[in-house]
Design a protein around this motif. Structure first.
Motif, PDB file in Angstrom:
ATOM      1  N   TYR A 246      78.406  71.508  31.401  1.00  0.00           N
ATOM      2  CA  TYR A 246      77.177  70.903  31.352  1.00  0.00           C
ATOM      3  C   TYR A 246      77.263  69.595  31.846  1.00  0.00           C
ATOM      4  O   TYR A 246      78.429  68.829  31.922  1.00  0.00           O
ATOM      5  CB  TYR A 246      76.701  70.719  29.825  1.00  0.00           C
ATOM      6  CG  TYR A 246      76.617  72.194  29.250  1.00  0.00           C
ATOM      7  CD1 TYR A 246      75.328  72.618  29.024  1.00  0.00           C
ATOM      8  CD2 TYR A 246      77.460  72.625  28.459  1.00  0.00           C
ATOM      9  CE1 TYR A 246      75.146  73.640  28.412  1.00  0.00           C
ATOM     10  CE2 TYR A 246      77.539  73.813  27.817  1.00  0.00           C
ATOM     11  CZ  TYR A 246      76.068  74.336  27.850  1.00  0.00           C
ATOM     12  OH  TYR A 246      76.006  75.488  27.205  1.00  0.00           O
ATOM     13  N   ASP A 247      76.077  69.250  32.710  1.00  0.00           N
ATOM     14  CA  ASP A 247      76.050  67.842  33.401  1.00  0.00           C
ATOM     15  C   ASP A 247      75.429  66.808  31.945  1.00  0.00           C
ATOM     16  O   ASP A 247      74.324  66.202  32.164  1.00  0.00           O
ATOM     17  CB  ASP A 247      75.073  68.092  34.384  1.00  0.00           C
ATOM     18  CG  ASP A 247      74.727  66.476  34.996  1.00  0.00           C
ATOM     19  OD1 ASP A 247      75.841  65.808  35.001  1.00  0.00           O
ATOM     20  OD2 ASP A 247      73.685  66.296  35.747  1.00  0.00           O
ATOM     21  N   ALA A 248      76.196  66.641  31.109  1.00  0.00           N
ATOM     22  CA  ALA A 248      75.977  65.724  29.769  1.00  0.00           C
ATOM     23  C   ALA A 248      76.177  64.438  30.354  1.00  0.00           C
ATOM     24  O   ALA A 248      77.072  63.945  30.903  1.00  0.00           O
ATOM     25  CB  ALA A 248      76.564  66.356  28.559  1.00  0.00           C
ATOM     26  N   THR A 262      72.756  51.591  19.723  1.00  0.00           N
ATOM     27  CA  THR A 262      72.193  53.060  19.590  1.00  0.00           C
ATOM     28  C   THR A 262      73.061  54.037  20.597  1.00  0.00           C
ATOM     29  O   THR A 262      73.555  53.525  21.898  1.00  0.00           O
ATOM     30  CB  THR A 262      70.676  53.063  20.272  1.00  0.00           C
ATOM     31  OG1 THR A 262      70.704  52.751  21.619  1.00  0.00           O
ATOM     32  CG2 THR A 262      69.978  52.258  19.278  1.00  0.00           C
ATOM     33  N   TRP A 263      73.115  55.008  20.324  1.00  0.00           N
ATOM     34  CA  TRP A 263      73.914  56.239  21.082  1.00  0.00           C
ATOM     35  C   TRP A 263      73.097  57.459  21.723  1.00  0.00           C
ATOM     36  O   TRP A 263      72.461  57.968  20.472  1.00  0.00           O
ATOM     37  CB  TRP A 263      75.142  56.566  20.457  1.00  0.00           C
ATOM     38  CG  TRP A 263      76.225  55.480  20.287  1.00  0.00           C
ATOM     39  CD1 TRP A 263      76.480  54.714  19.356  1.00  0.00           C
ATOM     40  CD2 TRP A 263      77.190  55.366  21.206  1.00  0.00           C
ATOM     41  NE1 TRP A 263      77.586  53.751  19.679  1.00  0.00           N
ATOM     42  CE2 TRP A 263      77.950  54.421  21.099  1.00  0.00           C
ATOM     43  CE3 TRP A 263      77.688  56.184  22.441  1.00  0.00           C
ATOM     44  CZ2 TRP A 263      79.043  53.632  21.754  1.00  0.00           C
ATOM     45  CZ3 TRP A 263      78.842  55.425  23.315  1.00  0.00           C
ATOM     46  CH2 TRP A 263      79.255  54.249  22.691  1.00  0.00           C
ATOM     47  N   THR A 264      72.923  57.879  22.785  1.00  0.00           N
ATOM     48  CA  THR A 264      72.176  58.969  22.901  1.00  0.00           C
ATOM     49  C   THR A 264      73.002  60.136  23.989  1.00  0.00           C
ATOM     50  O   THR A 264      73.531  59.420  25.038  1.00  0.00           O
ATOM     51  CB  THR A 264      71.096  58.486  23.974  1.00  0.00           C
ATOM     52  OG1 THR A 264      70.357  57.546  23.259  1.00  0.00           O
ATOM     53  CG2 THR A 264      69.970  59.646  24.233  1.00  0.00           C
ATOM     54  N   LEU A 265      73.024  61.189  23.519  1.00  0.00           N
ATOM     55  CA  LEU A 265      73.507  62.426  24.167  1.00  0.00           C
ATOM     56  C   LEU A 265      72.476  63.152  24.764  1.00  0.00           C
ATOM     57  O   LEU A 265      71.545  63.663  24.174  1.00  0.00           O
ATOM     58  CB  LEU A 265      74.461  63.118  23.130  1.00  0.00           C
ATOM     59  CG  LEU A 265      75.198  64.432  23.712  1.00  0.00           C
ATOM     60  CD1 LEU A 265      75.946  64.003  24.919  1.00  0.00           C
ATOM     61  CD2 LEU A 265      75.731  65.258  22.574  1.00  0.00           C
ATOM     62  N   LEU A 266      72.379  63.218  26.085  1.00  0.00           N
ATOM     63  CA  LEU A 266      71.501  64.126  26.887  1.00  0.00           C
ATOM     64  C   LEU A 266      72.254  65.434  27.631  1.00  0.00           C
ATOM     65  O   LEU A 266      73.196  65.021  28.093  1.00  0.00           O
ATOM     66  CB  LEU A 266      70.802  63.254  27.844  1.00  0.00           C
ATOM     67  CG  LEU A 266      69.632  62.150  27.433  1.00  0.00           C
ATOM     68  CD1 LEU A 266      69.306  61.601  28.413  1.00  0.00           C
ATOM     69  CD2 LEU A 266      68.441  62.813  26.660  1.00  0.00           C
ATOM     70  N   VAL A 267      71.579  66.582  27.332  1.00  0.00           N
ATOM     71  CA  VAL A 267      72.010  67.474  27.934  1.00  0.00           C
ATOM     72  C   VAL A 267      70.745  68.217  29.037  1.00  0.00           C
ATOM     73  O   VAL A 267      70.152  68.921  28.163  1.00  0.00           O
ATOM     74  CB  VAL A 267      72.661  68.630  27.031  1.00  0.00           C
ATOM     75  CG1 VAL A 267      73.343  69.805  27.813  1.00  0.00           C
ATOM     76  CG2 VAL A 267      73.863  67.989  26.274  1.00  0.00           C
ATOM     77  N   PRO A 268      70.702  67.979  30.042  1.00  0.00           N
ATOM     78  CA  PRO A 268      69.562  68.650  30.920  1.00  0.00           C
ATOM     79  C   PRO A 268      69.837  69.974  31.042  1.00  0.00           C
ATOM     80  O   PRO A 268      70.925  70.766  31.003  1.00  0.00           O
ATOM     81  CB  PRO A 268      69.626  67.944  32.261  1.00  0.00           C
ATOM     82  CG  PRO A 268      70.714  66.696  32.027  1.00  0.00           C
ATOM     83  CD  PRO A 268      71.601  67.187  30.952  1.00  0.00           C
ATOM     84  N   LEU A 269      68.639  70.820  30.942  1.00  0.00           N
ATOM     85  CA  LEU A 269      68.558  72.209  30.987  1.00  0.00           C
ATOM     86  C   LEU A 269      67.610  72.514  32.266  1.00  0.00           C
ATOM     87  O   LEU A 269      66.505  72.166  32.017  1.00  0.00           O
ATOM     88  CB  LEU A 269      68.219  72.870  29.899  1.00  0.00           C
ATOM     89  CG  LEU A 269      69.132  72.440  28.506  1.00  0.00           C
ATOM     90  CD1 LEU A 269      68.524  73.148  27.261  1.00  0.00           C
ATOM     91  CD2 LEU A 269      70.530  73.118  28.790  1.00  0.00           C
ATOM     92  N   GLU A 270      67.931  73.236  33.116  1.00  0.00           N
ATOM     93  CA  GLU A 270      67.212  73.289  34.464  1.00  0.00           C
ATOM     94  C   GLU A 270      65.885  73.845  34.085  1.00  0.00           C
ATOM     95  O   GLU A 270      65.818  75.145  33.255  1.00  0.00           O
ATOM     96  CB  GLU A 270      67.916  73.862  35.287  1.00  0.00           C
ATOM     97  CG  GLU A 270      67.174  74.018  36.795  1.00  0.00           C
ATOM     98  CD  GLU A 270      67.984  74.667  37.646  1.00  0.00           C
ATOM     99  OE1 GLU A 270      67.692  74.872  38.989  1.00  0.00           O
ATOM    100  OE2 GLU A 270      69.086  75.410  37.592  1.00  0.00           O
ATOM    101  N   HIS A 271      64.709  73.387  34.394  1.00  0.00           N
ATOM    102  CA  HIS A 271      63.400  73.965  34.302  1.00  0.00           C
ATOM    103  C   HIS A 271      63.040  73.878  32.863  1.00  0.00           C
ATOM    104  O   HIS A 271      61.792  74.654  32.370  1.00  0.00           O
ATOM    105  CB  HIS A 271      63.263  75.563  34.822  1.00  0.00           C
ATOM    106  CG  HIS A 271      63.637  75.573  36.255  1.00  0.00           C
ATOM    107  ND1 HIS A 271      63.253  74.640  37.255  1.00  0.00           N
ATOM    108  CD2 HIS A 271      64.653  76.606  36.861  1.00  0.00           C
ATOM    109  CE1 HIS A 271      63.890  75.315  38.388  1.00  0.00           C
ATOM    110  NE2 HIS A 271      64.653  76.042  38.181  1.00  0.00           N
ATOM    111  N   HIS A 272      63.550  73.385  32.023  1.00  0.00           N
ATOM    112  CA  HIS A 272      63.163  73.320  30.384  1.00  0.00           C
ATOM    113  C   HIS A 272      63.610  71.918  29.884  1.00  0.00           C
ATOM    114  O   HIS A 272      64.118  71.242  30.622  1.00  0.00           O
ATOM    115  CB  HIS A 272      63.997  74.477  29.631  1.00  0.00           C
ATOM    116  CG  HIS A 272      63.797  75.751  30.199  1.00  0.00           C
ATOM    117  ND1 HIS A 272      62.890  76.488  29.531  1.00  0.00           N
ATOM    118  CD2 HIS A 272      64.612  76.765  30.945  1.00  0.00           C
ATOM    119  CE1 HIS A 272      62.733  77.608  29.833  1.00  0.00           C
ATOM    120  NE2 HIS A 272      63.745  77.747  30.866  1.00  0.00           N
TER     121      HIS A 272
END
Length: 368
Positions: A246-248, A262-272
């Motif tokens: 994952y491109d997290a 603050t802590w932010t975890l982002l996990v991109p999901l293509e087209h969503h």
């Protein structure tokens, strides 16, 4: 003409009255808001307008032409002339004058509060605009009111209302469309959550729950817990997401209201819509019931979880590293279920927009 005026009147008042009611109704459900803030006042207005409006019509229809002409030429004077026809006119006129003053003062105060909030940079959404700015807007409102009354009385204010309400009409329809979209998204999101069978790994033990009811952490404790527990938990999850391809991303920021991390975890999901798990401090008033309270402490801090739509409403403080890891995975599974549910009920453009990182929680206005 009156119909058009009242439509414009409601639209001109709508923005700041709506924001004011939302501000004082934080924590209530939509049902409670509709009943207490809309239904009950409308019923009272209906009874008052029916009583005095029909009384005025009765006088006109029964030949009181002098009253009709006076009401048309000077509505404010016609109002007092109508009250003089009732038994106990002195008392009713005094009560009506007092009610009018209270109506204007409370309306001007709420309007000034909202305008000060609109025209100020406020890091904490629980706070309002500065008092000096509220006084400034109250004075501006008073000066404009007096100027319009001197210029032409009530008719001038009616015309000004029509002019001011025109651009608000467009905004009002856009707001209604956005609100409808938000409710539909929330419904689908809740349907997605229902599909997930949540495990007991994240749930607090009964000792953790009991301790949390009597404990109100301060900034130093939140900073320490974030560094010792939250950051390692999110780093562990981020490492595993990355290992799986994952491109997290995991980023550390600073909350503008508290200056805490603050802590932010982002996990991109293509087209969503991408997955976001953000942990940030939220200042909360200490309850005056149900537990031990330090006399000098008025507020405490909660570490709440924020996704793309705002806070999820629960506190991470007191959990273990493993419980936080499990909570992240639970939330990710719920997010995937939400995407699946939304894809089967509506179009992607409405319910699954592209990923856009949410703003700091201190900049998020109350959406409840």
């Amino acid at each position: 003409g009156w119909t058009l005026f009242f439509w414009a009147f409601w639209l001109a008042w709508g923005p700041f009255v709506g924001v004011f009611l939302a501000r004082i109704s934080r924590g209530r459900t939509l049902r409670e808001f509709i009943i207490a803030a809309i239904t009950v006042p409308v019923i009272c207005d209906f009874l008052i307008v029916t009583t005095f409006g029909n009384s005025a019509l009765y006088e006109v229809l029964h030949g009181n032409t002098s009253f009709a002409e006076e009401a048309m030429e000077s509505p404010e004077q016609g109002w007092y002339s109508l009250l003089e026809m009732f038994p106990g006119a002195t008392f009713i006129i005094g009560l009506a004058t007092l009610s009018g003053l209270l109506f204007y003062l409370t309306s001007a105060n709420s309007g000034a509060m909202v305008m000060s909030t609109f025209s100020a940079s406020i890091p904490d959404p629980a706070q309002d605009g500065p008092k000096w700015l509220r006084i400034f807007w109250a004075l501006v409102t008073a000066v404009l009111t007096v100027a319009m009354l001197i210029a032409g009385g009530v008719s001038t204010m009616e015309h000004a209302t029509l002019i001011f309400a025109l651009p608000v009409t467009v905004i009002a329809y856009l707001v209604m469309m956005s609100f409808s979209k938000a409710l539909r998204m929330e419904r689908v999101q809740m349907d997605g959550v229902v599909q997930v069978q949540r495990g007991s790994s994240r749930e607090r033990t009964w000792r953790q729950r009991l301790a949390g009811l009597r404990h109100y952490p301060d900034a130093d404790e939140i900073r320490s817990f974030t560094a010792d527990t939250v950051a390692p938990a999110l780093d562990e999850v981020h490492t595993e997401f990355t290992r799986l391809g994952y491109d997290a991303t995991l980023t550390c920021g600073e909350d503008a209201a508290t200056s805490l991390p603050t802590w932010t975890l982002l996990v991109p999901l293509e087209h969503h819509r991408g997955f976001q798990y953000m942990v940030a401090p939220v200042t909360t008033p200490v309850p005056s019931f149900g537990g031990r309270r330090a006399q000098s402490q008025e507020d405490y801090l909660r570490l709440e979880v924020f996704d793309q739509t705002g806070t999820r409403g629960y506190d991470l403080n007191g959990l273990t590293t493993q419980q936080i890891v499990d909570d992240v995975i639970d939330r990710y599974e719920m997010h995937l279920s939400f995407l699946t549910e939304s894809a089967s009920t509506d179009t992607r453009s409405r319910l699954t927009p592209p990923v856009t990182p949410v703003a700091e929680p201190s900049l998020i206005k109350d959406e409840e």
